[in-house]
Structures are given as structure tokens and as C-alpha cells.
Design a protein around this motif. Structure first.
Motif, PDB file in Angstrom:
ATOM      1  N   SER A 109       0.761  -1.265   0.057  1.00  0.00           N
ATOM      2  CA  SER A 109      -0.034  -0.050  -0.036  1.00  0.00           C
ATOM      3  C   SER A 109       0.955   1.205  -0.017  1.00  0.00           C
ATOM      4  O   SER A 109       0.211   2.391  -0.167  1.00  0.00           O
ATOM      5  CB  SER A 109      -0.836   0.018   1.183  1.00  0.00           C
ATOM      6  OG  SER A 109      -1.693  -1.200   1.162  1.00  0.00           O
ATOM      7  N   THR A 126     -17.554  -1.213   6.690  1.00  0.00           N
ATOM      8  CA  THR A 126     -17.731  -2.786   7.166  1.00  0.00           C
ATOM      9  C   THR A 126     -17.117  -2.981   8.599  1.00  0.00           C
ATOM     10  O   THR A 126     -16.260  -2.211   9.151  1.00  0.00           O
ATOM     11  CB  THR A 126     -17.109  -3.987   6.243  1.00  0.00           C
ATOM     12  OG1 THR A 126     -15.879  -3.673   6.336  1.00  0.00           O
ATOM     13  CG2 THR A 126     -17.409  -3.521   4.808  1.00  0.00           C
ATOM     14  N   ARG A 128     -15.145  -5.029   9.538  1.00  0.00           N
ATOM     15  CA  ARG A 128     -13.644  -5.396   9.391  1.00  0.00           C
ATOM     16  C   ARG A 128     -13.026  -4.134   9.130  1.00  0.00           C
ATOM     17  O   ARG A 128     -11.927  -4.011   9.592  1.00  0.00           O
ATOM     18  CB  ARG A 128     -13.641  -6.171   8.125  1.00  0.00           C
ATOM     19  CG  ARG A 128     -12.164  -6.634   7.694  1.00  0.00           C
ATOM     20  CD  ARG A 128     -11.791  -7.462   6.583  1.00  0.00           C
ATOM     21  NE  ARG A 128     -10.412  -7.071   5.746  1.00  0.00           N
ATOM     22  CZ  ARG A 128     -10.083  -7.938   5.236  1.00  0.00           C
ATOM     23  NH1 ARG A 128     -10.478  -9.196   4.752  1.00  0.00           N
ATOM     24  NH2 ARG A 128      -8.667  -7.620   4.544  1.00  0.00           N
ATOM     25  N   GLN A 129     -13.521  -3.088   8.291  1.00  0.00           N
ATOM     26  CA  GLN A 129     -12.806  -1.915   7.876  1.00  0.00           C
ATOM     27  C   GLN A 129     -12.686  -1.331   9.283  1.00  0.00           C
ATOM     28  O   GLN A 129     -11.514  -0.593   9.765  1.00  0.00           O
ATOM     29  CB  GLN A 129     -13.404  -1.102   6.984  1.00  0.00           C
ATOM     30  CG  GLN A 129     -13.323  -1.684   5.543  1.00  0.00           C
ATOM     31  CD  GLN A 129     -14.173  -1.104   4.414  1.00  0.00           C
ATOM     32  OE1 GLN A 129     -15.387  -0.670   4.785  1.00  0.00           O
ATOM     33  NE2 GLN A 129     -13.930  -1.256   3.124  1.00  0.00           N
ATOM     34  N   ALA A 132     -10.048  -2.679  11.670  1.00  0.00           N
ATOM     35  CA  ALA A 132      -8.762  -2.268  11.024  1.00  0.00           C
ATOM     36  C   ALA A 132      -8.191  -1.018  11.430  1.00  0.00           C
ATOM     37  O   ALA A 132      -7.011  -0.678  11.769  1.00  0.00           O
ATOM     38  CB  ALA A 132      -8.837  -2.774   9.686  1.00  0.00           C
ATOM     39  N   THR A 272      -3.551   1.208   6.275  1.00  0.00           N
ATOM     40  CA  THR A 272      -4.482   0.346   6.649  1.00  0.00           C
ATOM     41  C   THR A 272      -5.777   0.564   5.758  1.00  0.00           C
ATOM     42  O   THR A 272      -6.438  -0.188   5.129  1.00  0.00           O
ATOM     43  CB  THR A 272      -4.756   0.315   7.993  1.00  0.00           C
ATOM     44  OG1 THR A 272      -3.597  -0.189   8.509  1.00  0.00           O
ATOM     45  CG2 THR A 272      -5.888  -0.698   8.203  1.00  0.00           C
ATOM     46  N   HIS A 275      -5.257  -0.637   2.355  1.00  0.00           N
ATOM     47  CA  HIS A 275      -5.003  -1.808   2.433  1.00  0.00           C
ATOM     48  C   HIS A 275      -6.651  -2.594   2.174  1.00  0.00           C
ATOM     49  O   HIS A 275      -6.888  -3.592   1.784  1.00  0.00           O
ATOM     50  CB  HIS A 275      -4.385  -2.510   3.364  1.00  0.00           C
ATOM     51  CG  HIS A 275      -4.090  -4.133   3.522  1.00  0.00           C
ATOM     52  ND1 HIS A 275      -3.382  -4.758   2.751  1.00  0.00           N
ATOM     53  CD2 HIS A 275      -4.806  -4.949   4.245  1.00  0.00           C
ATOM     54  CE1 HIS A 275      -3.537  -6.044   2.827  1.00  0.00           C
ATOM     55  NE2 HIS A 275      -4.283  -5.937   4.085  1.00  0.00           N
ATOM     56  N   GLU A 276      -7.580  -1.745   2.869  1.00  0.00           N
ATOM     57  CA  GLU A 276      -8.952  -2.198   3.075  1.00  0.00           C
ATOM     58  C   GLU A 276     -10.038  -1.679   1.919  1.00  0.00           C
ATOM     59  O   GLU A 276     -10.918  -1.718   2.110  1.00  0.00           O
ATOM     60  CB  GLU A 276      -9.461  -1.561   4.524  1.00  0.00           C
ATOM     61  CG  GLU A 276      -9.001  -2.414   5.544  1.00  0.00           C
ATOM     62  CD  GLU A 276      -8.998  -3.852   5.591  1.00  0.00           C
ATOM     63  OE1 GLU A 276     -10.218  -4.220   5.403  1.00  0.00           O
ATOM     64  OE2 GLU A 276      -8.167  -4.834   6.175  1.00  0.00           O
TER      65      GLU A 276
END
Length: 355
Positions: A109, A126, A128-129, A132, A272, A275-276
Motif C-alpha cells: 500500500s 464494514t 472489518r474496516q 482495522a 490500512t 489496504h482495506e
């Protein structure tokens, strides 16, 4: 391990973010395991570099990027501050081989990370996001997310008022005049026009108006000259995103190293996000004007701007449910969007290297 490897690491590290693409650093390759970084700041001529802290945050982002980049070559890095003169700090970075080291997942990234200043999708983050982004900050920082439409609308109002201070402040004018590279898609040391986030007609008007403070002042006072840029650069982007995030240090930064750690945290969060599958845009002016307000420092000769900054600080604290003494470190918006077609690039490594 050799100079070629260090050169490859520095080629990646130079993509670290810095305010208005100022890149306040130079490199010296001391030997095959040692790089010296010469930091600087822009506080003398850039209003937004409050006590050099935004530059110090950039230094931290650079050091963290070097760590992540080194992992791609099976190396670990450690750094020390060898000169803590906060105007011209020097950082020594050493590398050590670790044959079985796993490459950091944020490695890919580094070059993809960029700023998205245009409106983004309002698709919610989300789970997850969200996790993270919060986890990326590290144990000494909290991340607060403002995701609802009501939150985004309040922040849009906050940025609307912050932008007014930014645009009518005569001390900010030299910065605004110099940071944009007009009619450009890419810029090595500024922000290219096409990445600013305004339409072509507004860009042409801005280019003409910003040739002198007298024009800026006239348009602002008589022709509502702040309205179009505030709508395009602040109001709409604030509403059109997934969330806004505020990074709050658990302990108020007091020394240079605290700002370096903040910068490292910011870079992890930003990488991050990339990356997400997210984009991010820093929104630091409310944070910086709050720093001035809470320090009791008048930053302009223009009557009334300090009072506007105090009001802005009060509104920001109310939004974040924070006291006047609690520190805000970094503020940004995130969301899903297409990859920007224009971006700031970087100075060539040869330019950044000291002989």
C-alpha cells in the motif's frame, strides 16, 4: 544487504505523506546498515505548521514507512533521535537482516496510498474496516469514528467554518498561492491542480484571483469568493464519505518523540485504509486552529479570526465530547472511491540524498 537495498527502501520511504507535499527531510546513506534522516519544518513560513508539529508528524510517517518498506527486504529497522532540535531533528535508522521475516501486509500500500479530495461513496464501513482502522492506531492512541449522516452533516458545518478562517486569513494566503501547481496532473513538490478537488471553471477563477491578496480580499468581501471552494472542497466531501476519524493521543504530546509516534500511527491508519480498499483525506485545519485557540495564540492580524477559531474549537469539542484540555492529533475522512487520476508525486531520490 548493501547500498542498492537501502536505495530501494528509500525509494519507497519517500512516498510517506507530508503537509502540502513539502517533504521536510533529506537522507544520507552512512553505510550498508545505516541511514541518517535530516528533518526540517516549515513553521517560519507556513501558518499550518504549528510549532513544526505537522512536520514532526510527517517525520513519524516517514520512519514508519521505512520500517514497513524494510520488511519487504527481510530487514527490521530501529531508529533513534540523535539530535532533538525540533526545528532540525536528525534521526538515525539502522537495519538488521531477519531471513525468516514475514513482509508487512501494508507493504503493497505504500505507493498506492494517496489523497482523495473529491466526494466519495457514502457506503458504510464494514465491521472489518472499522476494526482495522481502530487497531492500526496502536495502544497509545484512540480512534473515534463519526459515521452517521447527522455526524457527517455536523462535521460539514465545522469544516465550512474552518474553511472560512483558512480562506480569509492573510497569513494563509502565501501558502495557498504556492502549494498548487496550476494546470498540472502530477506535482513533485506541490499539489497539482487536478488533485485539488474543484471543477475546471473554479480552478481557472482561483488561479486568477490568487495572483494577489488584493484580488482575494476583494472577491471574499464583495463577491462571496469563499463560497464555491468551500462547497466543493469542504461541504460536499464532508457529507459524501463513509466516515470521519479522529485520532486522539491517550497522553498529551509533550516532546518531539510523542509527535513522531503520532505520525507513525497516522501512517499505519492511512496505509490500512488503502489496504482495506478505502481512500482517505486529511482534514487538519480544524485541529490546527484549535491548537492556536487553546494555546491563546493569535495567528493573524485580521480582527476577529482568533474569536472564530475559539468558536470552532468549542464546536469541535462539543462534537467529539471532549474537554478543552484533551488533545486532538489527526482528523480525516475515509470512504470508497475510484483511484484519483491526479496526485502529488515526490521529488526524485537523487534530490533528497545528501552527498
Amino acid at each position: 544487504m548493501g547500498r542498492d537495498t537501502l536505495t530501494q527502501i528509500l525509494e519507497l520511504a519517500r512516498w510517506a505523506p507530508s503537509g502540502d507535499n513539502t517533504q521536510p527531510w533529506q537522507f544520507e546513506i552512512v553505510n550498508d546498515l545505516h541511514v541518517r534522516v535530516y528533518g526540517s519544518d516549515t513553521r517560519e513560513h507556513i501558518l499550518y505548521d504549528y510549532d513544526g508539529h505537522p512536520s514532526h508528524i510527517a517525520h513519524g510517517a516517514l520512519l514508519e514507512t521505512m520500517r514497513i518498506a524494510a520488511s519487504g527486504f527481510a530487514l527490521v529497522s530501529k531508529w533513534t533521535i540523535s539530535s532533538d532540535n525540533d526545528r532540525h531533528p536528525i534521526y538515525d535508522v539502522w537495519f538488521e537482516g531477519r531471513p525468516n521475516m514475514v513482509r508487512d501486509p501494508l507493504f503493497e500500500s505504500i505507493e498506492l496510498r494517496t489523497v482523495q479530495r473529491r466526494p466519495m461513496k457514502t457506503s458504510p464501513l464494514t465491521d472489518r474496516q472499522r476494526k482495522a482502522l481502530i487497531d492500526a492506531a496502536g495502544p497509545t492512541f484512540n480512534v473515534e469514528l463519526f459515521e452517521s449522516f447527522g455526524d457527517r452533516l455536523q462535521i460539514a458545518k465545522l469544516l465550512w467554518h474552518s474553511a472560512k478562517i483558512r480562506l480569509i486569513c492573510p497569513e494563509a494566503y502565501p501558502v495557498h498561492k504556492e502549494i498548487i501547481e496550476w494546470r498540472a496532473r502530477y506535482s513533485k513538490d506541490r499539489i497539482p491542480e487536478q488533485a485539488v478537488g474543484v471543477d475546471p471553471a473554479t480552478a481557472r477563477l482561483m488561479e486568477w484571483v490568487m495572483q494577489s491578496w488584493e484580488r482575494v480580499h476583494f472577491f471574499n468581501r464583495y463577491l462571496m469568493g469563499t463560497v464555491a471552494p468551500r462547497i466543493q472542497l469542504d461541504l460536499l466531501p464532508a457529507i459524501c464519505c463513509a466516515a470521519h476519524l479522529l485520532v486522539r493521543p491517550k497522553r498529551k504530546p509533550a516532546e518531539l518523540i510523542d509527535w513522531i509516534h503520532l505520525g507513525a500511527s497516522v501512517q499505519r491508519i492511512w496505509l490500512t485504509a488503502t489496504h482495506e480498499g478505502l481512500h482517505l483525506q486529511p482534514q487538519m485545519t480544524p485541529v490546527i486552529f484549535r491548537w492556536y485557540a487553546r494555546a491563546g495564540r493569535h495567528f493573524s492580524t485580521e480582527p476577529g479570526l482568533f474569536d472564530l477559531a475559539l468558536k470552532l474549537a468549542n464546536n469541535f469539542e462539543h462534537l467529539a465530547q471532549a474537554s478543552q484540555t484533551e488533545d486532538f492529533g489527526f482528523f480525516a475522512r475515509v470512504g470508497v472511491s475510484q483511484q484519483p487520476k491526479s496526485r502529488s508525486i515526490r521529488q526524485d531520490l537523487a534530490t533528497l540524498l545528501r552527498a
